[in-house]
Every structure is written in C-alpha cells, then in structure tokens.
Design an enzyme around this catalytic site. Structure first.
Site, short mmCIF file in Angstrom:
data_model
loop_
_atom_site.label_atom_id
_atom_site.label_comp_id
_atom_site.label_asym_id
_atom_site.label_seq_id
_atom_site.Cartn_x
_atom_site.Cartn_y
_atom_site.Cartn_z
CB THR A 184 -0.95 0.02 1.21
OG1 THR A 184 -0.19 0.03 2.42
CG2 THR A 184 -1.88 -1.18 1.20
CG ASP A 185 -0.95 4.76 -1.79
OD1 ASP A 185 -1.73 4.61 -0.82
OD2 ASP A 185 -1.33 5.16 -2.91
CB ALA A 186 1.06 7.91 2.01
#
Length: 124
Positions: free
Chosen positions: A10-12
């Site tokens: 996942t990203d931020a």
C-alpha cells in the site's frame, strides 16, 4: 490466483500502489508455469519479455483485501502471445491489462516452444 494485500503493498493512503497490480499479474503468469512444474524458459538464455502493456486502473484495493488475478489468452503468433489479465475483489474488477509477451533467445525473438503453446491452450 488469490493474493492478500499486505502493508508493504500500500501507499500513504492505505490503498494498493499502482505498480503492484502489474506485479500481481506477473506472479499469476509465473504460477501458470509453476503449477505444472514448469519454468517459463527453456534455459538461462531464453524466456518471455514484456513488449507492451495497456493498463486500466478501475478501482482500488486496501490493506487486508483478498484479490484474485485471472488470465485469459487473446492471441498467439510465432514468437509472441497476448494475454488479458484482470485483478478482482469479489465481483468488482479493480484492474485490467492487455500484455504482449515475446519469447526471446539471447535477446532475439524465437518461436515459442510447443510445450508452452500447449500450456496457453488451457487459457483460450
């Protein structure tokens, strides 16, 4: 092939980072061979390389989701194949890509071996 989304995917914003969908599809293509105790190359000097990808990002997945990657055969030529791969979360299509793969030997296109052609026949 089923895949669980982990934190590292996942990203931020806690959604799957866009390039990971392509990685998931790569894993699914490799599994086509591994499930049949095959390797996706005859030797170290040959194998499939990506020539072209057309991708559509349709929706998002999040941490903990269970995804499924499907693979469908579209076209075969002497040295290349085109596949349609999709990533699903239940009944929702999240990602789809059409990928052109070329079989090469020492960097040059080579006729796809017959045992690989038979494998792809299963996905027509």
């Amino acid at each position: 092939m089923k895949i669980r989304v982990y934190y590292e995917d996942t990203d931020a914003g806690d959604i799957v980072y866009h390039t990971n969908y392509i990685k998931y599809c790569e894993r699914a293509r490799s599994e086509l061979f591994f499930e049949r105790e095959m390797m996706p190359a005859e030797d170290e000097a040959s194998g499939f390389v990506v020539r072209k990808i057309q991708a559509d990002f349709l929706s998002t997945a999040k941490l903990g989701d269970i995804l499924e990657v499907t693979t469908r055969f579209l076209q075969e030529k002497n040295t290349s194949i085109t596949l349609l791969q999709s990533v699903w979360k239940s009944e929702i299509k999240l990602f789809e890509m059409e990928i052109l793969l070329v079989y090469v030997f020492k960097g040059r296109p080579k006729r796809i071996p017959d045992n690989f052609r038979k494998l792809f026949d299963l996905y027509r």
